[in-house]
Design an enzyme around this catalytic site. Structure first.
Site, PDB file in Angstrom:
ATOM      1  N   GLY A  71       0.830  -1.199   0.000  1.00 30.80           N
ATOM      2  CA  GLY A  71       0.000   0.000   0.000  1.00 30.80           C
ATOM      3  C   GLY A  71       0.863   1.247   0.000  1.00 30.80           C
ATOM      4  N   CYS A  98       5.129  -6.219   1.859  1.00 36.59           N
ATOM      5  CA  CYS A  98       5.531  -4.819   1.909  1.00 36.59           C
ATOM      6  C   CYS A  98       4.787  -4.093   3.048  1.00 36.59           C
ATOM      7  CB  CYS A  98       5.303  -4.149   0.553  1.00 36.59           C
ATOM      8  SG  CYS A  98       6.242  -2.629   0.326  1.00 36.59           S
ATOM      9  N   TYR A  99       3.823  -3.215   2.743  1.00 38.75           N
ATOM     10  CA  TYR A  99       3.059  -2.554   3.793  1.00 38.75           C
ATOM     11  C   TYR A  99       2.400  -3.570   4.708  1.00 38.75           C
ATOM     12  CZ  TYR A  99      -0.441   0.440   6.045  1.00 38.75           C
ATOM     13  OH  TYR A  99      -1.205   1.104   6.975  1.00 38.75           O
ATOM     14  N   HIS A 185       8.032  -7.634  -3.363  1.00 40.96           N
ATOM     15  CA  HIS A 185       6.788  -8.040  -4.029  1.00 40.96           C
ATOM     16  C   HIS A 185       7.002  -9.347  -4.788  1.00 40.96           C
ATOM     17  CE1 HIS A 185       4.314  -4.440  -3.303  1.00 40.96           C
ATOM     18  NE2 HIS A 185       5.469  -3.802  -3.294  1.00 40.96           N
ATOM     19  N   GLU A 187       4.846 -11.158  -6.134  1.00 36.29           N
ATOM     20  CA  GLU A 187       3.822 -11.358  -7.163  1.00 36.29           C
ATOM     21  C   GLU A 187       4.222 -10.810  -8.531  1.00 36.29           C
ATOM     22  OE1 GLU A 187       2.702  -7.427  -5.116  1.00 36.29           O
ATOM     23  OE2 GLU A 187       3.627  -9.350  -4.602  1.00 36.29           O
ATOM     24  N   ASP A 243     -14.996 -12.166 -24.216  1.00 38.12           N
ATOM     25  CA  ASP A 243     -15.835 -12.244 -23.022  1.00 38.12           C
ATOM     26  C   ASP A 243     -17.273 -12.630 -23.351  1.00 38.12           C
ATOM     27  OD1 ASP A 243     -13.501 -11.291 -21.893  1.00 38.12           O
ATOM     28  OD2 ASP A 243     -14.220  -9.225 -21.779  1.00 38.12           O
ATOM     29  N   LYS A 391      -8.761 -11.925 -17.450  1.00 39.41           N
ATOM     30  CA  LYS A 391      -8.893 -12.153 -18.885  1.00 39.41           C
ATOM     31  C   LYS A 391      -8.281 -13.482 -19.319  1.00 39.41           C
ATOM     32  CE  LYS A 391     -10.267 -10.242 -22.800  1.00 39.41           C
ATOM     33  NZ  LYS A 391     -11.546  -9.537 -23.004  1.00 39.41           N
TER      34      LYS A 391
END
Length: 535
Positions: A71, A98-99, A185, A187, A243, A391
């Site tokens: 954050g 992190c945060y 991070h 990710e 979609d 997606k």
């Protein structure tokens, strides 16, 4: 300081018959949704929820693990977002990122201070404890740092797992309580062993099973749709994109003839697309689609409109109005099906509140056609079985349902179409110019064999003119922007490095073949800070 607003608390039961195995509490990080996507890559279901979600709400969901996102705030500042401290007593494994790590440390009795030296970008990770969270994480592997604060003192019971040159406590743990934190991070793709770390947390620490598969989603979604719809009829806006096409196949499998597909030609499609789509669905899929020509109706609504948010809302509202009218002719229908995706919902939400007043501050990135344009007096109930998917997950579902690659592999196309790729007022002349330019871009990208390597490739028409020279004559015409980006899910993106020869060919063709254009420029902005679309 502007504090991130609480993400709306998701009622997981209303989203799916399956509760999330991993819950991500969002503290305003641009990567919160990416964490959810990475967890899903391990075939474990995850959802993003508000940092304000209570411990009791989490207990009711019974997740196997909780991840606290990063954050923009500092944990020691007044008004910084905090989670319910009761979370630490749930006995559920927690990973702070992190945060999220700093908040864990502070709430459990440690301290966090402004770092003597901030750390941004890539940094080699030195592993001190290669067990649990850091199993199979290589010594010196690259991790992505983005922080100006650091842990000064660990809470009782915590130990260091890893460090970097500038961050002594780069990864920490309380093994007994199964609480873990990382200052980097894992990710993002820049973290070389990030997925290994997330797998360690999801599988070994939380004990999750890999059961979030495409086939499992389809079975659950079909059951959810049948329970929601019953014996009622459903109307689907079929655009021919990934979609809506996937949604059409899914709904047809779930409710058969209770589904009616309708293609509304609002006049903002790419060149030849309406004719192609009607022929394609009839010839390839043998799906009967009601064709509605509403071009004049939509273009008249946008006369004099230049604000992008107003464009989207006008188009969205008119789209629903057409559906209401046609439903009375073809109906009755109780439900409207939409191909809303998880990023659509996320990006359409307000993200900040004022720290002093506590009031929500409107800082929308943009209102998506499937979300922000809905009028308050909507007469339909919504069916949105894809709203939990990213997606790339929709593409997997489409392939599993039998959609051909010609549809599944198509580049994303916005609901408002070319209307939001024409900056400023939309006119018929500008639409024709952009259609011709866009066709050149797509043809050349495909001929170069790069179509499947690029997330989106398109042209944008600017509301200015520039001087040029063509055939020894002065021209005063529009510039076209070439926008080509690479991405995995549309949440983040980088501009595609196209060969110079290809750029030259595209530019020459547009200037020579598209009347009204005398200049082509290239957009080399990543997301963030830019968005993929210009409006």
């Amino acid at each position: 300081m502007s504090v991130p607003a609480p993400t709306p608390v998701i009622d997981a039961a209303s989203q799916s018959s399956r509760y999330p195995a991993i819950v991500i509490l969002d503290f305003g990080s641009q990567y919160s949704e990416l964490i959810a996507r990475r967890v899903r890559e391990t075939e474990v279901f995850s959802l993003v929820m508000s940092y304000a979600t209570s411990a009791e709400q989490l207990r009711a969901l019974s997740p196997r693990g909780i991840i606290l996102s990063g954050g923009p705030s500092s944990v020691y500042e007044t008004g910084a977002p905090v989670c319910d401290p009761g979370i630490w007593e749930l006995g559920i494994p927690v990973l702070g990122v992190c945060y999220g790590m700093q908040l864990m440390v502070q709430q459990l009795g440690g301290s966090v201070v402004a770092a003597g030296k901030a750390e941004y970008g890539k940094a080699p990770l030195h592993v001190d404890d290669p067990t649990d969270l850091l199993t199979n994480v290589e010594e010196g592997s690259t991790m992505w740092m983005s922080h100006g604060d650091s842990v000064e003192r660990l809470p009782e019971g915590f130990v260091r797992l890893a460090h970097t040159v500038n961050t002594p406590e780069a990864a920490v743990a309380n093994h007994d309580r199964r609480l873990y934190g990382v200052q980097f991070h894992p990710e993002v793709v820049h973290s070389s062993c990030g997925m290994a770390m997330l797998r360690n947390f999801v599988y070994h620490i939380c004990g999750c099973e890999a059961d979030w598969t495409t086939a499992a989603f389809i079975d659950e979604a079909i059951g959810d749709v049948r329970r929601q719809v019953g014996d009622k009829r459903v109307l689907l806006a079929l655009s021919g994109g990934v979609d809506s096409s996937t949604l059409a196949f899914l709904l047809h499998r779930a409710i058969g003839d209770q589904l009616t597909c309708m293609f509304i030609d609002q006049g903002f499609m790419r060149k030849g697309e309406p004719e192609f789509l009607m022929d394609f669905f009839d010839r390839k899929f043998h799906i009967q689609v009601q064709y509605i020509n509403a071009r004049e109706r939509f273009i008249s609504k946008l006369a004099g409109v230049t604000d992008p948010e107003r464009k989207r809302k006008l188009i969205g509202t008119e789209f629903i109005r057409v559906f209401e009218e046609e439903s009375r002719r073809l109906g009755p229908f109780d439900y409207l099906a939409q191909g809303t995706l998880y990023p659509d919902v996320i990006e359409s939400a307000d993200t900040n509140v004022d720290a002093k007043t506590g009031e929500r501050v409107a800082v929308k990135i943009k209102s998506h056609h499937n979300v922000g344009g809905l009028p308050e007096d909507l007469r339909f109930k919504l069916v949105e079985p894809l709203r939990r998917l990213f997606k790339d997950e929709v593409r997997k579902v489409g392939r599993n349902l039998g959609l051909p690659e010609e549809i599944v592999g198509r580049h994303p196309f916005p609901g408002p179409g070319l209307a939001i790729r024409i900056l400023g007022e939309v006119t018929e002349d500008k639409l024709n110019i952009l259609r011709d330019a866009d066709l050149v871009v797509r043809e050349e990208i495909r001929d170069a064999g790069l179509y499947n390597e690029i997330w989106q490739a398109f042209a944008v028409l600017l509301p200015v003119r520039s001087v040029g020279v063509m055939g020894d004559k002065r021209t005063y015409a529009f510039p076209v922007v070439l926008r080509c980006v690479s991405s995995e899910d549309g949440m983040t993106a980088d501009w595609s490095r196209l060969p110079y020869e290809l750029l030259e060919t595209i530019s020459n063709r547009i200037v020579n073949e598209v009347q009204g254009v005398n200049r082509v420029v290239l957009d080399i902005t990543s997301k963030p800070p830019g968005t993929i679309e210009w409006e």
